[in-house]
Design a protein around this motif. Structure first.
Motif, PDB file in Angstrom:
ATOM      1  N   SER A  83       0.834  -1.190   0.000  1.00  0.00           N
ATOM      2  CA  SER A  83       0.000   0.000   0.000  1.00  0.00           C
ATOM      3  C   SER A  83       0.873   1.245   0.000  1.00  0.00           C
ATOM      4  N   PRO A  84       0.302   2.403  -0.323  1.00  0.00           N
ATOM      5  CA  PRO A  84       1.096   3.640  -0.269  1.00  0.00           C
ATOM      6  C   PRO A  84       1.714   3.896   1.100  1.00  0.00           C
ATOM      7  N   ALA A  85       1.003   3.587   2.170  1.00  0.00           N
ATOM      8  CA  ALA A  85       1.567   3.779   3.516  1.00  0.00           C
ATOM      9  C   ALA A  85       2.804   2.923   3.711  1.00  0.00           C
ATOM     10  N   GLN A  86       2.761   1.698   3.197  1.00  0.00           N
ATOM     11  CA  GLN A  86       3.914   0.810   3.327  1.00  0.00           C
ATOM     12  C   GLN A  86       5.070   1.255   2.445  1.00  0.00           C
ATOM     13  N   LEU A  87       4.752   1.720   1.257  1.00  0.00           N
ATOM     14  CA  LEU A  87       5.800   2.100   0.306  1.00  0.00           C
ATOM     15  C   LEU A  87       6.484   3.414   0.675  1.00  0.00           C
ATOM     16  N   PHE A  88       5.695   4.363   1.157  1.00  0.00           N
ATOM     17  CA  PHE A  88       6.225   5.719   1.291  1.00  0.00           C
ATOM     18  C   PHE A  88       6.321   6.217   2.731  1.00  0.00           C
ATOM     19  N   GLY A  89       5.951   5.385   3.700  1.00  0.00           N
ATOM     20  CA  GLY A  89       6.206   5.652   5.104  1.00  0.00           C
ATOM     21  C   GLY A  89       6.071   7.097   5.545  1.00  0.00           C
ATOM     22  N   PRO A  90       7.181   7.739   5.951  1.00  0.00           N
ATOM     23  CA  PRO A  90       7.103   9.102   6.502  1.00  0.00           C
ATOM     24  C   PRO A  90       6.600  10.139   5.500  1.00  0.00           C
ATOM     25  N   LEU A  91       6.906   9.969   4.222  1.00  0.00           N
ATOM     26  CA  LEU A  91       6.384  10.883   3.207  1.00  0.00           C
ATOM     27  C   LEU A  91       4.869  10.778   3.146  1.00  0.00           C
ATOM     28  N   ALA A 109      14.029   5.628  -4.355  1.00  0.00           N
ATOM     29  CA  ALA A 109      14.751   6.845  -4.740  1.00  0.00           C
ATOM     30  C   ALA A 109      13.971   8.087  -4.314  1.00  0.00           C
ATOM     31  N   ILE A 110      12.648   8.035  -4.443  1.00  0.00           N
ATOM     32  CA  ILE A 110      11.823   9.165  -4.014  1.00  0.00           C
ATOM     33  C   ILE A 110      11.980   9.378  -2.510  1.00  0.00           C
ATOM     34  N   LEU A 111      11.934   8.292  -1.750  1.00  0.00           N
ATOM     35  CA  LEU A 111      12.082   8.410  -0.296  1.00  0.00           C
ATOM     36  C   LEU A 111      13.453   8.938   0.090  1.00  0.00           C
ATOM     37  N   ALA A 112      14.490   8.501  -0.598  1.00  0.00           N
ATOM     38  CA  ALA A 112      15.840   8.986  -0.299  1.00  0.00           C
ATOM     39  C   ALA A 112      15.940  10.489  -0.514  1.00  0.00           C
ATOM     40  N   ASP A 113      15.350  10.981  -1.596  1.00  0.00           N
ATOM     41  CA  ASP A 113      15.371  12.425  -1.853  1.00  0.00           C
ATOM     42  C   ASP A 113      14.500  13.178  -0.857  1.00  0.00           C
ATOM     43  N   TYR A 114      13.397  12.559  -0.457  1.00  0.00           N
ATOM     44  CA  TYR A 114      12.526  13.197   0.528  1.00  0.00           C
ATOM     45  C   TYR A 114      13.266  13.423   1.849  1.00  0.00           C
ATOM     46  N   ARG A 115      14.081  12.477   2.233  1.00  0.00           N
ATOM     47  CA  ARG A 115      14.770  12.563   3.525  1.00  0.00           C
ATOM     48  C   ARG A 115      15.909  13.587   3.534  1.00  0.00           C
ATOM     49  N   VAL A 116      16.274  14.096   2.385  1.00  0.00           N
ATOM     50  CA  VAL A 116      17.378  15.055   2.317  1.00  0.00           C
ATOM     51  C   VAL A 116      17.028  16.344   3.061  1.00  0.00           C
ATOM     52  N   ALA A 117      15.782  16.780   2.933  1.00  0.00           N
ATOM     53  CA  ALA A 117      15.361  18.028   3.586  1.00  0.00           C
ATOM     54  C   ALA A 117      14.693  17.710   4.916  1.00  0.00           C
ATOM     55  N   ALA A 118      15.113  18.384   5.974  1.00  0.00           N
ATOM     56  CA  ALA A 118      14.557  18.140   7.297  1.00  0.00           C
ATOM     57  C   ALA A 118      13.118  18.627   7.400  1.00  0.00           C
ATOM     58  N   ARG A 119      12.814  19.700   6.708  1.00  0.00           N
ATOM     59  CA  ARG A 119      11.476  20.274   6.806  1.00  0.00           C
ATOM     60  C   ARG A 119      11.145  21.022   5.531  1.00  0.00           C
ATOM     61  N   ARG A 120       9.923  20.836   5.041  1.00  0.00           N
ATOM     62  CA  ARG A 120       9.446  21.568   3.869  1.00  0.00           C
ATOM     63  C   ARG A 120       8.156  22.284   4.229  1.00  0.00           C
ATOM     64  N   THR A 121       7.967  23.454   3.639  1.00  0.00           N
ATOM     65  CA  THR A 121       6.679  24.113   3.762  1.00  0.00           C
ATOM     66  C   THR A 121       5.643  23.313   2.975  1.00  0.00           C
ATOM     67  N   ASP A 122       4.365  23.648   3.167  1.00  0.00           N
ATOM     68  CA  ASP A 122       3.326  22.966   2.401  1.00  0.00           C
ATOM     69  C   ASP A 122       3.555  23.136   0.901  1.00  0.00           C
ATOM     70  N   ALA A 123       3.929  24.336   0.493  1.00  0.00           N
ATOM     71  CA  ALA A 123       4.160  24.586  -0.930  1.00  0.00           C
ATOM     72  C   ALA A 123       5.334  23.763  -1.443  1.00  0.00           C
ATOM     73  N   GLU A 124       6.387  23.664  -0.648  1.00  0.00           N
ATOM     74  CA  GLU A 124       7.555  22.889  -1.058  1.00  0.00           C
ATOM     75  C   GLU A 124       7.227  21.393  -1.109  1.00  0.00           C
ATOM     76  N   LEU A 125       6.459  20.931  -0.137  1.00  0.00           N
ATOM     77  CA  LEU A 125       6.091  19.509  -0.129  1.00  0.00           C
ATOM     78  C   LEU A 125       5.185  19.189  -1.312  1.00  0.00           C
ATOM     79  N   ARG A 126       4.255  20.073  -1.600  1.00  0.00           N
ATOM     80  CA  ARG A 126       3.380  19.855  -2.754  1.00  0.00           C
ATOM     81  C   ARG A 126       4.198  19.827  -4.047  1.00  0.00           C
ATOM     82  N   ALA A 127       5.159  20.732  -4.160  1.00  0.00           N
ATOM     83  CA  ALA A 127       6.004  20.753  -5.354  1.00  0.00           C
ATOM     84  C   ALA A 127       6.805  19.461  -5.472  1.00  0.00           C
TER      85      ALA A 127
END
Length: 509
Positions: free
Chosen positions: A23-31, A58-76
């Motif tokens: 499921s998406p929850a299993q695949l993408f965890g914290p994201l 690879a998506i998760l690895a890139d997601y973890r690079v930034a400690a915090r994103r704004t809503d706009a940054e996360l949406r982007a």
């Protein structure tokens, strides 16, 4: 499983678990958690239906690079890495005028809602579905289990045998891959099913090929085995076996993650317990209703798994009778076993799920040791599956006629909680269940009243908006409301039931 019926790998339980997608929850965890909890999209189903453009790792690895994103940054970030489904505008924001009468409009909608076989995309939540099929519409982009039976009623009237056979074969293949028909054809639905109507769908098919019929019987036996395992089985005080709605997981639903977390927080109860009850209610199809609320009003008191429901056990009786009949036709030595199961279930339903004082069937509350208060449309299910005796069917008919028939059709319940499976809403499947069951026992008057009022409600809504929607307010005779998401149009089961009622009772245009 009945002796002598284990003739295929499917029936021996050799289901290919490798075919089960994460499921998406299993695949993408914290994201996943961050996207859902921050309500990045208005509908929690948007992200879980998205398809990743590259390897989830690879998506998760890139997601973890930034400690915090704004809503706009996360949406982007999400938009750069996922193909997102189009968000559906509420029905009220899409006014239109009908360009043709209702009947030809329904006929045209079959092709609008039809989809080819589904081949899943890597990392996406869609499950393979082998046949051409009809989806409900709106946010419901995939095929759903119990919806499909009611959709198929209309397909049969309009001669769409191609879609009926495609849907039955697709559901059979889901059982072969996963051991059961899931709630819908998404990975995040795999931990639960929905009311088991597969046997009734098969009755709408013209298939006569013995090999195909044998494969379908194997699937029904496997589905029955699924329902008779683990948490879905309840042993009553007299030793009788009945069933309840259940979900194999006790976490928030992927598609309603934030809503479930908030409900659990408000409850003051162990979160896992609340999540299980919410998921089990989703399996029932009545998500949500006062049926499942301990105080009859508040979602935070939900206790679905504490109840033994009349609808599920009536359908399992129907399934057991259907399996026995198919065993006889195919000359398999399993007919007697399933007849015994059906007889035992009928006796248990009549003992435990009948309220003699109120003349109704209901859900048995195991904690309270009695049927839960509150009349609902569930009382019609033992008539639909022909489980009820003629005497009790007559009492149910009188109860329905006096208390559940509203100006616009059959009431779901008589309590207005703001939940969508309560007053004032009426739902297409419940209209058919009640009208068909009443007619089968000779109660033509209330059956026709339900059908005529429902069709009139749908026609009135169509004339004002050009749409057929998911549910209707049967008190004020207009489109319905309530629930976790805006009113959806399309709409598969409304089209199917309305079309079938127009044909059976000769009403409407």
């Amino acid at each position: 499983m009945a002796p002598g019926c284990a003739t295929s790998p499917l029936q021996r339980g050799e289901v290919s678990r490798a075919a089960i997608a994460q499921s998406p929850a299993q695949l993408f965890g914290p994201l996943f958690v961050e996207v859902q909890m921050r309500r990045l999209f208005a509908d929690g189903k948007t992200f879980v239906d998205a398809v990743p453009r590259r390897d989830p790792r690879a998506i998760l690895a890139d997601y973890r690079v930034a400690a915090r994103r704004t809503d706009a940054e996360l949406r982007a970030f999400v938009q750069a890495n996922f193909d997102l489904p189009a968000e559906q505008a509420p029905v009220a924001d899409q006014p239109s005028r009908p360009s043709r009468p209702l009947l030809p409009h329904i006929r045209a909608l079959w092709d609008d809602l039809a989809r080819p076989p589904v081949e899943p995309e890597p990392g996406g939540s869609a499950l393979a579905f082998d046949g051409a099929h009809v989806v409900p519409g709106g946010r419901f982009r995939e095929i759903y289990y119990w919806d499909s039976y009611f959709t198929m009623l209309g397909l049969r009237e309009d001669g769409r045998r191609d879609l009926i056979e495609g849907m039955v074969d697709g559901f059979v293949a889901l059982v072969e891959r996963h051991g059961h028909v899931p709630n819908g054809a998404r990975s995040y639905y795999l931990s639960r099913s929905q009311p088991p109507f597969l046997y009734a769908m098969m009755d709408l098919s013209d298939m006569r090929d013995p090999a195909v019929l044998g494969r379908r019987l194997d699937a029904l036996i496997a589905e029955h085995d699924y329902w008779m395992r683990g948490g879905r089985v309840v042993t009553m005080a007299d030793g009788a076996l009945l069933n309840r709605y259940w979900d194999d997981l006790d976490t928030p639903r992927d598609e309603s993650f934030r809503e479930d977390v908030e409900t659990a927080r408000a409850s003051g109860r162990p979160a896992a317990t609340v999540y299980r009850h919410l998921r089990a209610a989703a399996e029932s199809g009545w998500d949500f209703s006062s049926r499942w609320l301990a105080d009859g009003r508040t979602l935070a008191t939900i206790d679905t798994t504490d109840l033994v429901p009349a609808d599920l056990n009536s359908l399992l009786y129907g399934m057991e009778r259907a399996i026995a009949a198919r065993c006889r036709v195919l000359v398999r030595p399993c007919a007697a076993s399933f007849e015994r199961r059906a007889d035992a279930r009928r006796q248990a339903v009549e003992r435990w799920l009948w309220d003699d004082a109120e003349g109704r069937y209901g859900d048995y509350d195991r904690d309270a040791g009695r049927i839960r208060p509150g009349l609902s449309a569930v009382t019609a299910y033992p008539l639909f599956t022909r489980l009820a005796s003629p005497q009790r069917a007559a009492r149910v008919a009188a109860t329905i006629d006096a208390k559940l028939i509203a100006p616009g059709g059959l009431r779901t319940t008589r309590i207005d909680t703001g939940q969508q499976w309560d007053a004032p809403n009426g739902w297409a499947p419940l209209q058919w269940i009640a009208a068909d069951g009443l007619l089968a026992y000779g109660h033509d008057g209330p059956a026709r009243r339900i059908a005529a009022r429902w069709v009139a409600t749908v026609q009135r809504g169509y004339q004002s908006s050009g749409k057929l929607v998911e549910k209707y307010d049967v008190e004020t005779v207009r489109p319905g409301g309530g629930g976790e998401y805006p009113l959806q149009d399309g709409f598969g089961w409304t089209n199917g039931v309305t079309r079938a009622m127009m044909a059976r009772w000769g009403i409407g245009d």
